[in-house]
Motif scaffolding. Structure first.
Motif, PDB file in Angstrom:
ATOM      1  N   MET A  29      65.600  48.943  54.241  1.00 30.95           N
ATOM      2  CA  MET A  29      64.886  48.167  53.227  1.00 30.95           C
ATOM      3  C   MET A  29      63.382  48.234  53.477  1.00 30.95           C
ATOM      4  N   SER A  30      62.638  48.345  52.394  1.00 31.65           N
ATOM      5  CA  SER A  30      61.183  48.309  52.507  1.00 31.65           C
ATOM      6  C   SER A  30      60.727  46.872  52.709  1.00 31.65           C
ATOM      7  N   ASP A  31      59.469  46.709  53.141  1.00 30.49           N
ATOM      8  CA  ASP A  31      58.949  45.363  53.372  1.00 30.49           C
ATOM      9  C   ASP A  31      58.964  44.504  52.107  1.00 30.49           C
ATOM     10  N   PRO A  32      58.549  45.015  50.933  1.00 34.55           N
ATOM     11  CA  PRO A  32      58.640  44.183  49.719  1.00 34.55           C
ATOM     12  C   PRO A  32      60.060  43.743  49.399  1.00 34.55           C
ATOM     13  N   GLN A  33      61.039  44.610  49.656  1.00 32.54           N
ATOM     14  CA  GLN A  33      62.431  44.226  49.425  1.00 32.54           C
ATOM     15  C   GLN A  33      62.865  43.128  50.392  1.00 32.54           C
ATOM     16  N   VAL A  34      62.375  43.193  51.628  1.00 31.89           N
ATOM     17  CA  VAL A  34      62.653  42.136  52.605  1.00 31.89           C
ATOM     18  C   VAL A  34      62.045  40.814  52.119  1.00 31.89           C
ATOM     19  N   ALA A  35      60.844  40.892  51.548  1.00 28.74           N
ATOM     20  CA  ALA A  35      60.193  39.681  51.028  1.00 28.74           C
ATOM     21  C   ALA A  35      61.005  39.059  49.893  1.00 28.74           C
ATOM     22  N   VAL A  36      61.533  39.899  49.000  1.00 23.80           N
ATOM     23  CA  VAL A  36      62.366  39.386  47.906  1.00 23.80           C
ATOM     24  C   VAL A  36      63.638  38.743  48.461  1.00 23.80           C
TER      25      VAL A  36
ATOM     26  N   VAL B  24      53.700  34.986  55.290  1.00 17.81           N
ATOM     27  CA  VAL B  24      54.619  36.074  55.635  1.00 17.81           C
ATOM     28  C   VAL B  24      55.077  36.803  54.375  1.00 17.81           C
ATOM     29  N   PHE B  25      55.353  36.046  53.323  1.00 14.52           N
ATOM     30  CA  PHE B  25      55.790  36.634  52.061  1.00 14.52           C
ATOM     31  C   PHE B  25      54.728  37.600  51.528  1.00 14.52           C
ATOM     32  N   ALA B  26      53.462  37.175  51.587  1.00 10.41           N
ATOM     33  CA  ALA B  26      52.374  38.034  51.121  1.00 10.41           C
ATOM     34  C   ALA B  26      52.182  39.228  52.044  1.00 10.41           C
ATOM     35  N   TYR B  27      52.311  39.014  53.364  1.00  9.93           N
ATOM     36  CA  TYR B  27      52.130  40.100  54.340  1.00  9.93           C
ATOM     37  C   TYR B  27      53.168  41.200  54.134  1.00  9.93           C
ATOM     38  N   LEU B  28      54.378  40.801  53.758  1.00  7.40           N
ATOM     39  CA  LEU B  28      55.441  41.785  53.515  1.00  7.40           C
ATOM     40  C   LEU B  28      55.298  42.467  52.165  1.00  7.40           C
ATOM     41  N   GLY B  29      54.368  42.009  51.344  1.00  3.93           N
ATOM     42  CA  GLY B  29      54.144  42.641  50.046  1.00  3.93           C
ATOM     43  C   GLY B  29      54.882  41.988  48.899  1.00  3.93           C
ATOM     44  N   GLY B  30      55.473  40.812  49.130  1.00  2.48           N
ATOM     45  CA  GLY B  30      56.221  40.146  48.064  1.00  2.48           C
ATOM     46  C   GLY B  30      55.327  39.673  46.936  1.00  2.48           C
ATOM     47  N   GLN B  31      54.170  39.109  47.288  1.00  2.00           N
ATOM     48  CA  GLN B  31      53.251  38.626  46.255  1.00  2.00           C
ATOM     49  C   GLN B  31      52.737  39.768  45.387  1.00  2.00           C
ATOM     50  N   GLN B  32      52.411  40.886  46.021  1.00  2.00           N
ATOM     51  CA  GLN B  32      51.930  42.042  45.270  1.00  2.00           C
ATOM     52  C   GLN B  32      53.022  42.610  44.367  1.00  2.00           C
ATOM     53  N   LEU B  33      54.258  42.592  44.852  1.00  2.00           N
ATOM     54  CA  LEU B  33      55.386  43.077  44.054  1.00  2.00           C
ATOM     55  C   LEU B  33      55.555  42.233  42.792  1.00  2.00           C
ATOM     56  N   ILE B  34      55.495  40.909  42.943  1.00  2.00           N
ATOM     57  CA  ILE B  34      55.615  40.016  41.783  1.00  2.00           C
ATOM     58  C   ILE B  34      54.435  40.203  40.836  1.00  2.00           C
TER      59      ILE B  34
END
Length: 473
Positions: A1-8, A335-345
């Motif tokens: 899993m990629s980091d953004p997927q981990v964030a989701v 942590v959510f932003a660091y993993l790229g979740g915020q950017q993904l959204i």
């Protein structure tokens, strides 16, 4: 899993844990630390440190210490400590325990019973007079306390039985109590606005000025509905007889208002005026309000050691809940932003090519749905920050967005099946009052909230007029 997927996955686990009933603050902290450990983990550095210890001929105990030290040598623990310190030392949040203490001490000062009786007598010639008195009392009391459960419960014990005894319709009476009790999270000095200001980086003073007129507008719309329904359907609010209401002279009513309505109104206006006109910071004004609440309780001869101790205990408990919720949310969001979740959204939402109006509608619908299972604190601290970075893209002012959110969150307490106001009232109601009756009484007020939001969007000067007048554009 990629980091953004981990964030989701991290966000989905949070939602699942909330729906399963886990404590939100501790769930946020646990997920933030657990996923943060993965995000900041550097296995290579740990292994190199261990290899150097082996080359130096370290014994088994020393090697174990290296492993333990390597395990805790992760930046998530530094982040967690820093976020805790930042929240606890935040000057804006200092106002929360002081306003809470003011609310709890006023709640225990036996002011509300006298206030409700006086307003009922003063409005006795208005259709639905008891409901009007209950709504005004709820509004004033909710503004002073900001604690929805306390207002609905106390008014449910005081005004609700009186309205039922006066042959008021159950749904009509319960809707007034439930809707009026929620206004404290919108009308300043509101704790919700302090929390939003701290979360969004918006001036709390400007938030207070921006939310005042929308709050009064919503309260006014409620009053119009209450009176109009009593006029169009007199059977829901029978007119009291002369024997039921008694006979009072203008002088007597004036004295009753002077000793019941005026003191609490002066306390609220003094606190709010000190903030709006720059005479004191929110924290300083909250301290004045807390002291004023103690003086008011003493003046009504209701200040006892037991009540003071209860107020301090409830203040400490609620403050701790809010602060740890902030700590957990800040850690989780980092942590959510660091993993790229915020950017993904952000990329997903901007890729939809929505107009600013459409974005506002979608955001408010999501917040409305979140209001079913969650308290407003959790929505403001956890989910609103997801929308905040997108506001600049859609050219939406965070101040305007915050007021819309505060109005929208009225529905969090009024929308079935998880309308907490209904459950607060049901818990202290007579057995013959059904939950379906309370839900039916609340539904018109949800429509009024939506109407209020539409009016605010069409006439944004309702939000901007007072801040621009006092502080400039």
């Amino acid at each position: 899993m990629s980091d953004p997927q981990v964030a989701v996955a991290m966000l989905l686990i949070l939602l699942l844990a909330i729906f399963l009933g886990f404590p939100v603050a501790f769930t946020l902290m646990a997920l933030g630390v657990a996923f943060g450990y993965y995000a900041y983990l550097n296995p290579g550095r740990m292994w190199r440190a261990y290899e150097r210890a082996v080359e130096d001929g370290a014994d088994g105990w020393t090697l174990t210490e290296h492993w333990i030290g390597g395990f805790f040598n992760n930046r998530i623990f530094d982040l967690f400590v820093n976020q805790t310190y930042s929240v606890i030392s935040n000057d804006v949040l200092t106002a929360i325990p002081l306003f809470l203490f003011m609310g709890y001490i006023v709640e225990r000062a036996n002011i509300i019973e006298r206030l409700f009786g006086t307003l009922y007598i003063a409005t006795r010639h208005i259709p639905g007079s008891m409901a009007v008195a209950a709504l005004i009392t709820c509004t004033l009391f909710a503004t002073a306390t900001g604690i929805v459960g306390a207002v609905v419960t106390l008014m449910g014990l005081l005004a609700f039985p009186a309205m039922l005894k006066a042959r008021y319709d159950i749904s009509y009476a319960s809707g007034v109590i439930c809707a009026g009790g929620t206004l404290g999270i919108l009308i300043p000095p509101s704790i919700l606005l302090i929390v939003y200001g701290a979360t969004a980086g918006v001036s709390v003073v400007r938030m207070y000025a921006a939310a005042l007129l929308p709050g009064l507008l919503l309260a006014g719309l409620y009053l119009i509905y209450v009176v109009a329904k009593a006029v169009l359907q007199p059977q829901v609010a029978p007119k009291p007889t002369r024997d039921e209401v008694g006979h009072y002279s203008v002088l007597q009513i004036s004295w009753m208002l002077l000793t019941s309505f005026v003191p609490l109104a002066v306390l609220i206006l003094a606190v709010l005026g000190a903030i709006l006109f720059g005479l004191a910071t929110p924290s300083e004004a909250a301290a004045i309000g807390a002291l004023g609440g103690v003086v008011l309780a003493a003046a009504y001869r209701a200040l006892t050691w037991k009540r003071l101790k209860e107020s301090v205990y409830l203040t400490a408990r609620t403050t701790a809940m809010v602060c740890w919720l902030f700590v957990g949310s800040a850690t989780f969001a980092s942590v959510f932003a660091y993993l790229g979740g915020q950017q993904l959204i952000s990329d997903f939402v901007t890729g939809l090519d929505m107009s600013p109006l459409m974005f506002l509608i979608v955001a408010q619908i999501i917040i409305f749905i979140l209001g079913w299972p969650l308290e407003w604190t959790e929505i403001i601290v956890i989910f609103v920050p997801i929308f905040l970075p997108l506001l600049a893209h859609f050219e939406i002012d965070p101040l305007f967005f915050g007021v819309l959110v505060a109005v929208n969150l009225q529905t969090a307490f009024l929308s079935p099946p998880m309308a907490m106001s209904a459950y607060y009232l049901k818990g202290i109601s007579p057995p013959h009052v059904q939950l379906s009756d309370i839900f039916r009484g609340m539904m018109p007020y949800m429509l009024i909230v939506i109407l209020c939001m539409v009016i605010i969007y069409i006439f944004p000067q309702i939000v901007y007029g007072l801040p621009n007048l006092i502080y400039g554009g």
